[in-house]
Design a protein around this motif. Structure first.
Motif, PDB file in Angstrom:
ATOM      1  N   GLY A   1       0.785  -1.219   0.000  1.00 20.54           N
ATOM      2  CA  GLY A   1       0.000   0.000   0.000  1.00 20.54           C
ATOM      3  C   GLY A   1       0.817   1.269   0.000  1.00 20.54           C
ATOM      4  N   CYS A   2       2.136   1.154   0.067  1.00 21.43           N
ATOM      5  CA  CYS A   2       3.012   2.326   0.061  1.00 21.43           C
ATOM      6  C   CYS A   2       3.552   2.564  -1.345  1.00 21.43           C
ATOM      7  CB  CYS A   2       4.167   2.131   1.047  1.00 21.43           C
ATOM      8  SG  CYS A   2       3.646   1.885   2.764  1.00 21.43           S
ATOM      9  N   ASP A   3       4.537   3.417  -1.477  1.00 24.45           N
ATOM     10  CA  ASP A   3       5.244   3.610  -2.735  1.00 24.45           C
ATOM     11  C   ASP A   3       6.663   4.044  -2.414  1.00 24.45           C
ATOM     12  OD1 ASP A   3       5.294   6.501  -2.403  1.00 24.45           O
ATOM     13  OD2 ASP A   3       3.237   6.553  -3.138  1.00 24.45           O
ATOM     14  N   SER A   4       7.421   4.384  -3.429  1.00 26.02           N
ATOM     15  CA  SER A   4       8.845   4.679  -3.233  1.00 26.02           C
ATOM     16  C   SER A   4       9.090   5.888  -2.340  1.00 26.02           C
ATOM     17  CB  SER A   4       9.527   4.892  -4.583  1.00 26.02           C
ATOM     18  OG  SER A   4       8.867   5.895  -5.340  1.00 26.02           O
ATOM     19  N   SER A   5       8.092   6.755  -2.183  1.00 20.60           N
ATOM     20  CA  SER A   5       8.286   7.935  -1.340  1.00 20.60           C
ATOM     21  C   SER A   5       8.419   7.578   0.134  1.00 20.60           C
ATOM     22  CB  SER A   5       7.136   8.933  -1.524  1.00 20.60           C
ATOM     23  OG  SER A   5       5.912   8.402  -1.035  1.00 20.60           O
ATOM     24  N   THR A   6       8.083   6.349   0.510  1.00 20.42           N
ATOM     25  CA  THR A   6       8.263   5.949   1.904  1.00 20.42           C
ATOM     26  C   THR A   6       9.728   6.024   2.333  1.00 20.42           C
ATOM     27  OG1 THR A   6       7.667   4.252   3.544  1.00 20.42           O
ATOM     28  CG2 THR A   6       8.624   3.476   1.494  1.00 20.42           C
TER      29      THR A   6
ATOM     30  N   THR B   1       2.757   4.883  21.795  1.00 17.51           N
ATOM     31  CA  THR B   1       3.336   3.843  20.938  1.00 17.51           C
ATOM     32  C   THR B   1       2.302   3.296  19.968  1.00 17.51           C
ATOM     33  OG1 THR B   1       4.936   3.209  22.636  1.00 17.51           O
ATOM     34  CG2 THR B   1       4.420   1.564  20.953  1.00 17.51           C
ATOM     35  N   ALA B   2       1.077   3.108  20.419  1.00 20.95           N
ATOM     36  CA  ALA B   2       0.045   2.487  19.603  1.00 20.95           C
ATOM     37  C   ALA B   2      -0.366   3.344  18.407  1.00 20.95           C
ATOM     38  CB  ALA B   2      -1.184   2.178  20.456  1.00 20.95           C
ATOM     39  N   THR B   3      -0.074   4.648  18.433  1.00 21.02           N
ATOM     40  CA  THR B   3      -0.493   5.524  17.333  1.00 21.02           C
ATOM     41  C   THR B   3       0.668   5.974  16.460  1.00 21.02           C
ATOM     42  OG1 THR B   3      -0.286   7.542  18.674  1.00 21.02           O
ATOM     43  CG2 THR B   3      -2.393   6.371  18.764  1.00 21.02           C
ATOM     44  N   ARG B   4       1.863   5.458  16.732  1.00 21.94           N
ATOM     45  CA  ARG B   4       3.070   5.945  16.061  1.00 21.94           C
ATOM     46  C   ARG B   4       2.976   5.853  14.538  1.00 21.94           C
ATOM     47  NH1 ARG B   4       7.899   6.080  18.373  1.00 21.94           N
ATOM     48  NH2 ARG B   4       7.325   4.468  19.888  1.00 21.94           N
ATOM     49  N   ASP B   5       2.421   4.766  14.019  1.00 26.60           N
ATOM     50  CA  ASP B   5       2.440   4.519  12.572  1.00 26.60           C
ATOM     51  C   ASP B   5       1.214   5.050  11.840  1.00 26.60           C
ATOM     52  OD1 ASP B   5       4.879   3.167  12.696  1.00 26.60           O
ATOM     53  OD2 ASP B   5       3.911   1.231  13.076  1.00 26.60           O
ATOM     54  N   LEU B   6       0.320   5.748  12.542  1.00 25.40           N
ATOM     55  CA  LEU B   6      -0.954   6.110  11.922  1.00 25.40           C
ATOM     56  C   LEU B   6      -0.807   7.156  10.825  1.00 25.40           C
ATOM     57  CD1 LEU B   6      -3.477   6.064  14.906  1.00 25.40           C
ATOM     58  CD2 LEU B   6      -2.973   4.295  13.203  1.00 25.40           C
ATOM     59  N   GLY B   7       0.276   7.921  10.821  1.00 27.32           N
ATOM     60  CA  GLY B   7       0.496   8.848   9.712  1.00 27.32           C
ATOM     61  C   GLY B   7       0.681   8.094   8.400  1.00 27.32           C
ATOM     62  N   GLU B   8       1.461   7.007   8.443  1.00 24.71           N
ATOM     63  CA  GLU B   8       1.641   6.183   7.250  1.00 24.71           C
ATOM     64  C   GLU B   8       0.361   5.419   6.927  1.00 24.71           C
ATOM     65  OE1 GLU B   8       4.468   6.214   5.256  1.00 24.71           O
ATOM     66  OE2 GLU B   8       4.703   7.946   6.555  1.00 24.71           O
ATOM     67  N   VAL B   9      -0.354   4.995   7.952  1.00 21.35           N
ATOM     68  CA  VAL B   9      -1.632   4.317   7.727  1.00 21.35           C
ATOM     69  C   VAL B   9      -2.599   5.246   7.008  1.00 21.35           C
ATOM     70  CG1 VAL B   9      -3.649   3.316   8.875  1.00 21.35           C
ATOM     71  CG2 VAL B   9      -1.349   2.742   9.664  1.00 21.35           C
TER      72      VAL B   9
ATOM     73  N   VAL C   1      21.535  -8.171  13.288  1.00 24.77           N
ATOM     74  CA  VAL C   1      20.143  -7.926  13.654  1.00 24.77           C
ATOM     75  C   VAL C   1      20.104  -6.712  14.577  1.00 24.77           C
ATOM     76  CG1 VAL C   1      18.046  -8.855  14.684  1.00 24.77           C
ATOM     77  CG2 VAL C   1      19.643 -10.403  13.514  1.00 24.77           C
ATOM     78  N   HIS C   2      19.321  -5.715  14.204  1.00 21.81           N
ATOM     79  CA  HIS C   2      19.212  -4.489  14.995  1.00 21.81           C
ATOM     80  C   HIS C   2      17.746  -4.227  15.304  1.00 21.81           C
ATOM     81  CE1 HIS C   2      23.385  -2.897  14.186  1.00 21.81           C
ATOM     82  NE2 HIS C   2      23.267  -3.827  13.257  1.00 21.81           N
ATOM     83  N   VAL C   3      17.422  -4.078  16.577  1.00 23.03           N
ATOM     84  CA  VAL C   3      16.082  -3.698  17.012  1.00 23.03           C
ATOM     85  C   VAL C   3      16.157  -2.269  17.534  1.00 23.03           C
ATOM     86  CG1 VAL C   3      14.207  -4.180  18.616  1.00 23.03           C
ATOM     87  CG2 VAL C   3      15.458  -6.085  17.544  1.00 23.03           C
ATOM     88  N   LEU C   4      15.353  -1.393  16.950  1.00 27.17           N
ATOM     89  CA  LEU C   4      15.434   0.038  17.260  1.00 27.17           C
ATOM     90  C   LEU C   4      14.315   0.450  18.203  1.00 27.17           C
ATOM     91  CD1 LEU C   4      16.216   1.591  13.759  1.00 27.17           C
ATOM     92  CD2 LEU C   4      17.809   0.761  15.495  1.00 27.17           C
ATOM     93  N   PRO C   5      14.644   0.819  19.434  1.00 25.27           N
ATOM     94  CA  PRO C   5      13.627   1.402  20.309  1.00 25.27           C
ATOM     95  C   PRO C   5      13.160   2.744  19.750  1.00 25.27           C
ATOM     96  CG  PRO C   5      15.796   1.481  21.342  1.00 25.27           C
ATOM     97  CD  PRO C   5      15.960   0.734  20.063  1.00 25.27           C
ATOM     98  N   GLY C   6      11.926   3.081  20.070  1.00 25.74           N
ATOM     99  CA  GLY C   6      11.401   4.349  19.578  1.00 25.74           C
ATOM    100  C   GLY C   6      11.021   4.304  18.115  1.00 25.74           C
ATOM    101  N   ALA C   7      10.840   3.102  17.567  1.00 23.33           N
ATOM    102  CA  ALA C   7      10.446   2.952  16.165  1.00 23.33           C
ATOM    103  C   ALA C   7       9.346   1.908  16.077  1.00 23.33           C
ATOM    104  CB  ALA C   7      11.636   2.532  15.301  1.00 23.33           C
ATOM    105  N   GLY C   8       8.425   2.127  15.138  1.00 23.88           N
ATOM    106  CA  GLY C   8       7.348   1.181  14.905  1.00 23.88           C
ATOM    107  C   GLY C   8       7.599   0.370  13.655  1.00 23.88           C
ATOM    108  N   HIS C   9       6.570   0.249  12.825  1.00 21.82           N
ATOM    109  CA  HIS C   9       6.680  -0.564  11.618  1.00 21.82           C
ATOM    110  C   HIS C   9       7.497   0.113  10.522  1.00 21.82           C
ATOM    111  CE1 HIS C   9       5.682  -3.787   8.916  1.00 21.82           C
ATOM    112  NE2 HIS C   9       5.066  -2.977   8.052  1.00 21.82           N
ATOM    113  N   PHE C  10       7.770   1.408  10.687  1.00 20.10           N
ATOM    114  CA  PHE C  10       8.493   2.168   9.670  1.00 20.10           C
ATOM    115  C   PHE C  10       9.770   2.768  10.274  1.00 20.10           C
ATOM    116  CE2 PHE C  10       4.047   2.086   8.582  1.00 20.10           C
ATOM    117  CZ  PHE C  10       4.017   1.895   7.205  1.00 20.10           C
ATOM    118  N   PRO C  11      10.735   1.948  10.667  1.00 15.85           N
ATOM    119  CA  PRO C  11      11.940   2.500  11.297  1.00 15.85           C
ATOM    120  C   PRO C  11      12.722   3.439  10.395  1.00 15.85           C
ATOM    121  CG  PRO C  11      12.193   0.140  10.852  1.00 15.85           C
ATOM    122  CD  PRO C  11      10.759   0.477  10.626  1.00 15.85           C
ATOM    123  N   HIS C  12      12.613   3.273   9.072  1.00 18.35           N
ATOM    124  CA  HIS C  12      13.305   4.174   8.150  1.00 18.35           C
ATOM    125  C   HIS C  12      12.681   5.559   8.145  1.00 18.35           C
ATOM    126  CE1 HIS C  12      10.074   2.028   6.151  1.00 18.35           C
ATOM    127  NE2 HIS C  12      10.005   2.978   5.228  1.00 18.35           N
ATOM    128  N   ARG C  13      11.501   5.691   8.734  1.00 16.32           N
ATOM    129  CA  ARG C  13      10.882   7.008   8.889  1.00 16.32           C
ATOM    130  C   ARG C  13      10.983   7.494  10.333  1.00 16.32           C
ATOM    131  NH1 ARG C  13       8.644   8.664   4.494  1.00 16.32           N
ATOM    132  NH2 ARG C  13       7.511  10.332   5.554  1.00 16.32           N
TER     133      ARG C  13
END
Length: 328
Positions: free
Chosen positions: A45-50, A182-190, A262-274
């Motif tokens: 559902g995304c595109d290259s702009s992500t 935390t539960a609303t972190r990714d809603l901008g991308e959603v 393997v890197h797990v990033l605190p303070g990141a949700g499903h879109f760590p690159h954002r």
């Protein structure tokens, strides 16, 4: 007769998108920078702009190619093959048209599944694999995506994205994303995905993609039966500790297989690159600098397939390969 592949560009619509026609279908992509090739594959559902927060710094070190997958963004949305294998073939064809032989392939979410499939189908063209909150490493996935496989979901989404309330819903999601929860972190991308689903062609394509890899119970197409093959290719895994779409526990597959990093990033949700773009860029650059490109050897590949497990290879990652959690 199979349709031909035609080079139709580069063309531009005024921004940084370029276009080629592959097998009769328009493919949009971004390409910038110089150096070794890095292919960035977006999620469902995304595109290259992500990738827009990481493309510029990565382009200082790589030739970055970020396509809109078929059925997404500005690419065509035909009634066509939306399987992982079909996407991998499309990436091979795009790279061939662009004159690129080998790549480090990076994928987010669905794009991670495509990246693994690309490496599986074309090991001779894969130098490294980078998986960002990737699909294909376990069954679990958010019910919101599983809902797309339920009969009648298309009609429900069509109703839910109608104009009278679309702007209100999208604005509400974006407002919630700016909270510190935390539960609303990714809603901008959603919200972006929600708005795109108002287009019937996009909605149909996304549902076709989803139906190829999962049902209402979760992902049934995974690479877990073939992950041992990745031990001869450097693999970087990056996951957001607060991922509510695909659980961070799936990164355990990479740990169990002793993949490179393997890197797990605190303070990141499903879109760590954002959420943490600087960290993602730094980790990726360090990974590439410390891991030479894989070299495809047919005899090694054959031996691994026959044994179904990793043979003793000097080039294989060490059993004590580190698991790293980035603090801060």
């Amino acid at each position: 007769m199979a349709p031909t592949t035609a080079y139709a560009g580069p063309m531009s619509d005024g921004d940084d998108l370029q276009y080629v026609t592959v097998h009769g279908y328009r493919r949009a992509y971004r390409m910038t920078g110089s150096g070794p090739a890095l292919l960035l594959l977006h999620g469902l559902g995304c595109d290259s702009s992500t990738w827009d927060r990481v493309i510029a710094p990565l382009a200082e070190h790589f030739t970055v190619i970020a396509p809109d997958l078929l059925g997404h963004g500005a690419s065509a949305k035909p009634d066509a093959d939306y399987s992982l294998g079909g996407y991998a073939n499309g990436m091979r064809d795009l790279l061939t048209i662009l004159g690129i032989d080998k790549v480090t392939v990076a994928g987010h979410s669905l794009g991670g599944g495509v990246a693994m499939q690309f490496a599986y189908q074309f090991p001779d063209r894969t130098e490294r694999i980078v998986l960002v909150s990737a699909g294909g490493l376990g069954r679990e996935v958010t019910p919101l995506i599983r809902f797309l496989t339920v009969p009648g979901s298309g009609s429900a989404i069509s109703l839910a994205t109608r104009r009278p309330w679309r702007r209100l819903v999208a604005g509400g999601l974006r407002g919630l994303s700016r909270s510190r929860l935390t539960a609303t972190r990714d809603l901008g991308e959603v919200a972006r995905i929600y708005e795109s689903m108002a287009d019937p062609a996009t909605r149909r394509a996304v549902q076709r993609v989803t139906g190829h890899v999962m049902d209402w119970r979760g992902q049934y197409i995974t690479m877990t039966d073939r992950t041992y093959l990745a031990t001869i290719v450097p693999v970087l895994v990056i996951w957001g500790a607060d991922d509510l779409v695909i659980p961070v526990s799936h990164a355990q597959v990479a740990r169990d297989q002793k993949w490179s990093d393997v890197h797990v990033l605190p303070g990141a949700g499903h879109f760590p690159h954002r959420d943490r773009p600087d960290d993602v860029v730094r980790i990726l650059l360090e990974f590439v600098a410390s891991h030479e490109p894989a070299t495809y050897r047919r005899a090694t590949w054959r031996a691994m397939l026959r044994r179904g497990a990793q043979p003793a290879l000097d080039s294989a990652p060490s059993a004590d390969s580190p698991t790293v959690t980035v603090a801060g």
